[in-house]
Design a protein around this motif. Sequence first.
Motif, mmCIF file in Angstrom:
data_model
loop_
_atom_site.group_PDB
_atom_site.id
_atom_site.type_symbol
_atom_site.label_atom_id
_atom_site.label_comp_id
_atom_site.label_asym_id
_atom_site.label_seq_id
_atom_site.Cartn_x
_atom_site.Cartn_y
_atom_site.Cartn_z
ATOM 1 N N LEU A 26 48.169 14.243 29.670
ATOM 2 C CA LEU A 26 48.391 14.256 31.310
ATOM 3 C C LEU A 26 50.097 14.856 31.628
ATOM 4 O O LEU A 26 51.295 14.767 30.948
ATOM 5 C CB LEU A 26 47.824 12.573 32.079
ATOM 6 C CG LEU A 26 47.057 12.226 31.415
ATOM 7 C CD1 LEU A 26 46.518 10.609 31.593
ATOM 8 C CD2 LEU A 26 45.619 13.338 32.416
ATOM 9 N N ARG A 27 50.226 15.121 32.933
ATOM 10 C CA ARG A 27 51.642 15.015 33.610
ATOM 11 C C ARG A 27 51.321 14.866 34.649
ATOM 12 O O ARG A 27 50.398 15.238 35.521
ATOM 13 C CB ARG A 27 52.055 16.687 33.632
ATOM 14 C CG ARG A 27 53.241 16.830 34.392
ATOM 15 C CD ARG A 27 54.029 18.446 34.065
ATOM 16 N NE ARG A 27 54.403 18.477 33.169
ATOM 17 C CZ ARG A 27 55.199 19.365 32.633
ATOM 18 N NH1 ARG A 27 55.276 20.816 33.099
ATOM 19 N NH2 ARG A 27 55.653 18.595 30.886
ATOM 20 N N VAL A 28 52.515 14.114 35.231
ATOM 21 C CA VAL A 28 52.491 13.767 36.557
ATOM 22 C C VAL A 28 54.263 14.245 36.971
ATOM 23 O O VAL A 28 54.560 13.737 36.782
ATOM 24 C CB VAL A 28 53.036 11.552 36.554
ATOM 25 C CG1 VAL A 28 51.959 11.651 37.955
ATOM 26 C CG2 VAL A 28 50.979 11.473 36.426
ATOM 27 N N THR A 29 53.758 14.459 38.542
ATOM 28 C CA THR A 29 55.209 14.394 39.283
ATOM 29 C C THR A 29 55.053 14.092 40.140
ATOM 30 O O THR A 29 53.997 13.817 41.295
ATOM 31 C CB THR A 29 55.158 16.456 39.192
ATOM 32 O OG1 THR A 29 55.244 17.016 38.576
ATOM 33 C CG2 THR A 29 56.856 16.783 39.719
ATOM 34 N N LEU A 30 56.185 13.320 40.385
ATOM 35 C CA LEU A 30 56.949 12.402 41.681
ATOM 36 C C LEU A 30 57.407 13.164 42.748
ATOM 37 O O LEU A 30 58.430 13.624 41.569
ATOM 38 C CB LEU A 30 56.733 10.916 41.258
ATOM 39 C CG LEU A 30 55.825 10.540 40.581
ATOM 40 C CD1 LEU A 30 55.656 9.134 40.182
ATOM 41 C CD2 LEU A 30 54.438 10.299 41.780
ATOM 42 N N ARG A 31 57.697 13.117 43.935
ATOM 43 C CA ARG A 31 58.779 13.818 44.748
ATOM 44 C C ARG A 31 59.196 12.160 45.975
ATOM 45 O O ARG A 31 57.651 11.876 46.325
ATOM 46 C CB ARG A 31 58.595 14.453 45.145
ATOM 47 C CG ARG A 31 58.628 15.661 44.353
ATOM 48 C CD ARG A 31 57.975 17.049 45.140
ATOM 49 N NE ARG A 31 57.181 17.223 46.267
ATOM 50 C CZ ARG A 31 57.141 17.387 47.505
ATOM 51 N NH1 ARG A 31 58.445 18.355 47.784
ATOM 52 N NH2 ARG A 31 56.303 17.799 47.759
#
Length: 75
Positions: A26-31
Amino acid sequence: APIETGKKLGTDAILDGTLQKANGQLRVTLRLIRVNDGVQIWAGAFDESETRIFQLQDAMAFQTAQALKLKLNPD
């Protein structure tokens, strides 16, 4: 769109993110985006195995909280 949602909610900033999944990873990218001008305040990317979802959640919560932490001036 995140900025319009933030304006409707009357918030100063909004957290936006994406989730990608491939081969058990899994890869989660948050901004964190400032609502009034759309400037990105902070971003983070988190990679983890599907079987370590709780570690992924902990890392995202910790780093996001650190980004939101108030920086107090001694004055």
